[in-house]
Scaffold this motif. Structure first.
Motif, PDB file in Angstrom:
ATOM      1  N   ALA A 261      -0.173  48.660  -4.417  1.00 59.56           N
ATOM      2  CA  ALA A 261       0.280  47.302  -4.682  1.00 59.56           C
ATOM      3  C   ALA A 261       0.360  46.507  -3.391  1.00 59.56           C
ATOM      4  CB  ALA A 261       1.641  47.321  -5.370  1.00 59.56           C
ATOM      5  N   MET A 262       0.118  45.219  -3.511  1.00 54.87           N
ATOM      6  CA  MET A 262       0.119  44.344  -2.344  1.00 54.87           C
ATOM      7  C   MET A 262       0.995  43.123  -2.609  1.00 54.87           C
ATOM      8  SD  MET A 262      -3.086  42.461  -0.473  1.00 54.87           S
ATOM      9  CE  MET A 262      -3.396  41.501  -1.937  1.00 54.87           C
ATOM     10  N   PRO A 263       2.004  42.872  -1.777  1.00 53.99           N
ATOM     11  CA  PRO A 263       2.846  41.690  -1.952  1.00 53.99           C
ATOM     12  C   PRO A 263       2.133  40.425  -1.490  1.00 53.99           C
ATOM     13  CG  PRO A 263       3.533  42.887   0.004  1.00 53.99           C
ATOM     14  CD  PRO A 263       2.445  43.706  -0.641  1.00 53.99           C
ATOM     15  N   MET A 264       2.457  39.327  -2.136  1.00 58.08           N
ATOM     16  CA  MET A 264       1.895  38.023  -1.758  1.00 58.08           C
ATOM     17  C   MET A 264       3.038  37.017  -1.712  1.00 58.08           C
ATOM     18  SD  MET A 264      -1.625  37.736  -3.976  1.00 58.08           S
ATOM     19  CE  MET A 264      -0.687  37.397  -5.456  1.00 58.08           C
ATOM     20  N   ILE A 265       3.226  36.384  -0.568  1.00 57.03           N
ATOM     21  CA  ILE A 265       4.288  35.400  -0.399  1.00 57.03           C
ATOM     22  C   ILE A 265       3.645  34.048  -0.115  1.00 57.03           C
ATOM     23  CG2 ILE A 265       6.373  34.787   0.878  1.00 57.03           C
ATOM     24  CD1 ILE A 265       6.576  37.732   1.705  1.00 57.03           C
ATOM     25  N   PRO A 266       3.812  33.080  -1.003  1.00 58.54           N
ATOM     26  CA  PRO A 266       3.193  31.771  -0.771  1.00 58.54           C
ATOM     27  C   PRO A 266       3.750  31.102   0.472  1.00 58.54           C
ATOM     28  CG  PRO A 266       4.717  31.681  -2.618  1.00 58.54           C
ATOM     29  CD  PRO A 266       4.575  33.125  -2.247  1.00 58.54           C
ATOM     30  N   ILE A 267       2.918  30.381   1.191  1.00 64.66           N
ATOM     31  CA  ILE A 267       3.332  29.691   2.408  1.00 64.66           C
ATOM     32  C   ILE A 267       4.422  28.679   2.070  1.00 64.66           C
ATOM     33  CG2 ILE A 267       2.593  28.175   4.282  1.00 64.66           C
ATOM     34  CD1 ILE A 267      -0.184  29.406   4.023  1.00 64.66           C
ATOM     35  N   GLY A 268       5.536  28.792   2.759  1.00 64.30           N
ATOM     36  CA  GLY A 268       6.639  27.875   2.533  1.00 64.30           C
ATOM     37  C   GLY A 268       7.422  28.139   1.272  1.00 64.30           C
ATOM     38  N   ASP A 271       9.538  32.750  -3.523  1.00 64.70           N
ATOM     39  CA  ASP A 271       9.199  33.812  -4.468  1.00 64.70           C
ATOM     40  C   ASP A 271       8.241  34.805  -3.830  1.00 64.70           C
ATOM     41  OD1 ASP A 271      10.699  32.910  -6.688  1.00 64.70           O
ATOM     42  OD2 ASP A 271       9.178  31.405  -7.121  1.00 64.70           O
ATOM     43  N   MET A 272       8.401  36.080  -4.205  1.00 64.75           N
ATOM     44  CA  MET A 272       7.486  37.114  -3.745  1.00 64.75           C
ATOM     45  C   MET A 272       6.728  37.651  -4.948  1.00 64.75           C
ATOM     46  SD  MET A 272       8.139  40.759  -1.848  1.00 64.75           S
ATOM     47  CE  MET A 272       8.826  39.978  -0.380  1.00 64.75           C
ATOM     48  N   PHE A 273       5.412  37.503  -4.936  1.00 66.78           N
ATOM     49  CA  PHE A 273       4.555  38.019  -5.985  1.00 66.78           C
ATOM     50  C   PHE A 273       3.967  39.353  -5.541  1.00 66.78           C
ATOM     51  CE2 PHE A 273       4.682  33.462  -6.480  1.00 66.78           C
ATOM     52  CZ  PHE A 273       4.759  33.267  -7.848  1.00 66.78           C
ATOM     53  N   VAL A 274       3.595  40.182  -6.499  1.00 74.28           N
ATOM     54  CA  VAL A 274       2.946  41.459  -6.199  1.00 74.28           C
ATOM     55  C   VAL A 274       1.724  41.600  -7.091  1.00 74.28           C
ATOM     56  CG1 VAL A 274       3.170  43.958  -6.079  1.00 74.28           C
ATOM     57  CG2 VAL A 274       5.158  42.515  -5.595  1.00 74.28           C
ATOM     58  N   LYS A 303      -8.034  34.253  -3.419  1.00 80.57           N
ATOM     59  CA  LYS A 303      -8.100  33.197  -4.445  1.00 80.57           C
ATOM     60  C   LYS A 303      -6.700  32.847  -4.956  1.00 80.57           C
ATOM     61  CE  LYS A 303     -12.777  34.191  -6.071  1.00 80.57           C
ATOM     62  NZ  LYS A 303     -13.601  34.643  -7.231  1.00 80.57           N
ATOM     63  N   LEU A 304      -5.881  33.869  -5.179  1.00 82.09           N
ATOM     64  CA  LEU A 304      -4.528  33.620  -5.683  1.00 82.09           C
ATOM     65  C   LEU A 304      -3.686  32.899  -4.637  1.00 82.09           C
ATOM     66  CD1 LEU A 304      -3.850  36.967  -7.556  1.00 82.09           C
ATOM     67  CD2 LEU A 304      -4.199  34.716  -8.575  1.00 82.09           C
ATOM     68  N   THR A 305      -3.844  33.289  -3.378  1.00 79.78           N
ATOM     69  CA  THR A 305      -3.107  32.608  -2.316  1.00 79.78           C
ATOM     70  C   THR A 305      -3.539  31.156  -2.211  1.00 79.78           C
ATOM     71  OG1 THR A 305      -2.922  34.692  -1.082  1.00 79.78           O
ATOM     72  CG2 THR A 305      -2.540  32.661   0.144  1.00 79.78           C
ATOM     73  N   ALA A 306      -4.829  30.893  -2.375  1.00 80.07           N
ATOM     74  CA  ALA A 306      -5.333  29.532  -2.353  1.00 80.07           C
ATOM     75  C   ALA A 306      -4.770  28.726  -3.523  1.00 80.07           C
ATOM     76  CB  ALA A 306      -6.863  29.533  -2.387  1.00 80.07           C
ATOM     77  N   ALA A 307      -4.651  29.382  -4.688  1.00 77.73           N
ATOM     78  CA  ALA A 307      -4.097  28.706  -5.854  1.00 77.73           C
ATOM     79  C   ALA A 307      -2.624  28.354  -5.637  1.00 77.73           C
ATOM     80  CB  ALA A 307      -4.252  29.591  -7.096  1.00 77.73           C
ATOM     81  N   MET A 308      -1.916  29.215  -4.909  1.00 82.97           N
ATOM     82  CA  MET A 308      -0.511  28.949  -4.601  1.00 82.97           C
ATOM     83  C   MET A 308      -0.362  27.733  -3.684  1.00 82.97           C
ATOM     84  SD  MET A 308       1.041  32.753  -3.888  1.00 82.97           S
ATOM     85  CE  MET A 308       0.877  34.085  -5.081  1.00 82.97           C
ATOM     86  N   ALA A 309      -1.334  27.583  -2.788  1.00 85.77           N
ATOM     87  CA  ALA A 309      -1.246  26.502  -1.799  1.00 85.77           C
ATOM     88  C   ALA A 309      -1.746  25.168  -2.357  1.00 85.77           C
ATOM     89  CB  ALA A 309      -2.039  26.878  -0.556  1.00 85.77           C
ATOM     90  N   ALA A 310      -2.458  25.223  -3.485  1.00 85.29           N
ATOM     91  CA  ALA A 310      -3.052  24.017  -4.030  1.00 85.29           C
ATOM     92  C   ALA A 310      -2.004  23.052  -4.572  1.00 85.29           C
ATOM     93  CB  ALA A 310      -4.026  24.381  -5.137  1.00 85.29           C
TER      94      ALA A 310
END
Length: 310
Positions: A261-268, A271-274, A303-310
């Protein structure tokens, strides 16, 4: 084992800056333990015998179709994923014809997903977004669904997206491999333990020290005599996360599950997604993870990180 080693791990190193090394990304297939299935079966049987509880008399602005649709969405209980129109009719007290029309509309609107052309239906991330809007205001539900479907199809795995909820991680959306559609046993909205699942360990490993150490103290008190092996696993996965940017786990949640599993934290964001994918432990080979899973997982994460930043 006390917390000294864990404190040291958090203080003496940090994950490498920049894009993580994803040579192992997410692999997992969720299956419930037999005892849990028996308990859930009893719960489902009891729920099936009950009709929707009486509601207050409707007012002049009552919209019957909306009320029926909401009653339909309340039918899912426990760890259920797929329900048939017949089961929905029994639970909500509506005719099968009405249920068929409602499910068709809800499928068209993206609030239910159908298994085949006329098969059973399940809740989707869009449904969960009604109650957890803050999560999907950061990550659009349709983007999550598309990436998970791609991973499940291309890699023949179970793919899931979760979000950390204090001492649990909650499943926002999951997709089974089209070649093994019955592999998924976890429902949208289901909760996974923080230190006994790959997704939970990834979320815990990515927390800053000021959050992680107090939470680990609480977990130690909760698990008592069972804590030592969990602590050793946490130390190992934290060190692995610092080196590679992901966590691996075999038989943590179930003896038949191998996972990464890999955590993903949107910039700014807060919430922490995994992001996670999985398979049977018998099919969990590091060589395949590095050769096949990692490249596609890295692309999905981007792609998911980009979607978070959009």
């Amino acid at each position: 084992m006390g917390l000294d080693l864990l404190d040291t791990v958090w203080r003496t190193a940090a994950p490498r800056p920049g894009a993580p090394d994803l040579t192992g990304v997410v692999s997992r297939r969720h299956r419930l333990a037999d005892a849990a299935r028996v308990a859930d079966a009893a719960t489902v049987a009891d729920a099936a015998r009950r009709k929707t509880p009486p509601r207050k008399a409707p007012g002049a602005d009552f919209v019957e179709a909306l009320a029926h649709g909401l009653a339909l969405l309340e039918c899912w209980k426990g760890h259920e994923v797929w329900l048939s129109n017949s089961e929905l009719s029994d639970r909500c007290g509506l005719t099968r014809t009405t249920v068929s029309r409602l499910t068709s509309v809800l499928v068209d609107q993206g609030y239910l997903a159908r298994e085949g052309r006329r098969g059973r239906v399940r809740l989707t991330a869009s449904t969960l977004a009604l109650g957890f809007g803050s999560a999907f205001s950061v990550l659009p539900a349709d983007a999550a669904q598309a990436e998970l479907e791609s991973l499940a199809r291309e890699l023949d795995v179970y793919a899931a997206l979760s979000i950390r909820r204090v001492d649990r991680v909650q499943i926002l959306e999951n997709v089974a491999s089209p070649f093994h559609p019955d592999a998924v046993r976890m429902d949208v909205g289901g909760l996974l333990p923080l230190c006994r699942s790959a997704s939970g360990l990834a979320a815990l490993s990515a927390m800053p020290e000021r959050e992680a150490v107090p939470l680990v103290t609480q977990l130690k008190m909760r698990y008592g005599e069972r804590w030592d092996p969990l602590h050793r696993q946490l130390v190992r996965t934290r060190q692995e996360y610092m080196r590679k940017g992901y966590c691996t786990s075999v038989a943590a949640l179930s003896p038949v599950v191998g996972a990464v599993a890999m955590p993903m934290i949107p910039i700014g964001g807060h919430d922490m997604f995994v992001l996670a994918c999985g398979m049977s432990a018998r099919e969990f080979f590091p060589e395949r993870v590095e050769r096949d899973i990692a490249p596609l997982m890295a692309l999905a994460a981007q792609k998911l990180t980009a979607a978070m930043a959009a």
